[in-house]
Enzyme design. Structure first.
Site, PDB file in Angstrom:
ATOM      1  N   ASP A 176       0.867  -1.172   0.000  1.00  7.74           N
ATOM      2  CA  ASP A 176       0.000   0.000   0.000  1.00  7.74           C
ATOM      3  C   ASP A 176       0.906   1.224   0.000  1.00  7.74           C
ATOM      4  OD1 ASP A 176      -1.688   2.107   0.548  1.00  7.74           O
ATOM      5  OD2 ASP A 176      -2.791   1.085   2.139  1.00  7.74           O
ATOM      6  N   SER A 188       0.056  13.085 -12.670  1.00  3.29           N
ATOM      7  CA  SER A 188      -0.917  13.957 -12.039  1.00  3.29           C
ATOM      8  C   SER A 188      -2.235  13.847 -12.809  1.00  3.29           C
ATOM      9  CB  SER A 188      -0.399  15.395 -11.978  1.00  3.29           C
ATOM     10  OG  SER A 188      -1.270  16.206 -11.224  1.00  3.29           O
ATOM     11  N   TYR A 206      -9.786  15.374  -4.660  1.00  5.48           N
ATOM     12  CA  TYR A 206      -8.924  14.808  -5.702  1.00  5.48           C
ATOM     13  C   TYR A 206      -8.170  15.915  -6.430  1.00  5.48           C
ATOM     14  CZ  TYR A 206      -7.507  12.243  -9.887  1.00  5.48           C
ATOM     15  OH  TYR A 206      -6.777  11.676 -10.907  1.00  5.48           O
TER      16      TYR A 206
END
Length: 263
Positions: free
Chosen positions: A69, A147, A160
């Site tokens: 993770d 990005s 976000y």
């Protein structure tokens, strides 16, 4: 037409880490780099997805994989160190892992914001911090973060877009900070990618009218593909881009609003 992507073998001997590298854009980046002679270390959340990637590629020791993770800084740093130990150094990094959690500003919890930040800005920061001493030891290298156009074209959800905007600011800052060590730092900002089985592909199949309306956001009425984005990432990692740093390069086919909901 002038060739703008690396020729076969251009990455021979290069050692590159790719986070989120088991499928989608990350998987395509791994394929592209391996095909051009690189040795690649890829991480993803599950060993199953990484095993599937290895089987599909039919490769051996040139691919090092590890499930983890990326929001766990210790595991992420250990992965980078392990990759450099296996390959005896490091020449490049691609921060491809990312994502978001939560809905609108009134629905998203503090935990949603924290996780979204950790997936995007936090993961990129820790990856860069752990890779920098290894890149310096190799005489320099290239860092690329994936990005999004959502980093400056507003749309839902705010958590976000804010985390992607942070990545872009970090690129500008880190390019100056790491430039004296021969390390280039750039961003690639994809538009909405048409990935088999993912959101826009499902919309195309299940809601074709809605999908056609969405394509109006693209001058050519076509969404960008993972292969097109991987081409640009490979370019930024290559010697052809040795004069490029601190740049955000959109790969979006001229997309306007980043979602069907518009701005």
């Amino acid at each position: 037409m002038k060739q703008t992507t690396p020729s076969a073998g251009e990455f021979a001997g290069r050692r590159i880490v790719v986070t989120g590298g088991s499928r989608g854009l990350g998987g395509e980046v791994v394929r592209r780099l391996l095909a051009n002679g690189a040795r690649v270390a890829a991480c993803a959340r599950t060993s199953e997805s990484l095993d599937s990637l290895r089987r599909s590629l039919g490769v051996g020791d040139e691919l090092f994989t590890q499930p983890l993770d990326v929001t766990d800084p210790e595991l992420l740093e250990r992965f980078v160190e392990s990759a450099a130990a296996v390959f005896d150094g490091l020449d490049g990094v691609v921060a491809c892992a990312g994502g978001a959690r939560g809905g609108s500003i009134t629905e998203a919890t503090a935990e949603d914001w924290a996780l979204t930040w950790a997936l995007n800005a936090g993961h990129f920061a820790r990856l860069t911090a752990s890779a920098t001493p290894l890149l310096r030891a190799s005489g320099g290298g290239s860092i690329v973060v994936v990005s999004s156009i959502s980093g400056w074209k507003p749309g839902p959800q705010a958590q976000y877009g804010a985390s992607k905007a942070a990545q872009l600011h970090m690129v500008s800052s880190l390019a100056r900070e790491l430039g004296p060590y021969g390390i280039r730092v750039n961003a690639v900002s994809p538009g909405s990618m048409l990935i088999p089985g993912k959101r826009w592909d499902r919309m195309r199949q299940q809601a074709p009218d809605e999908y056609q309306r969405f394509t109006a956001e693209f001058p050519g009425r076509e969404l960008v593909t993972p292969e097109e984005v991987a081409d640009v990432i490979a370019f930024l990692l290559s010697e052809q881009a040795r004069g490029v740093t601190g740049v955000n390069l959109p790969v979006d086919r001229g997309q306007n609003a980043p979602t069907p909901q518009g701005y």
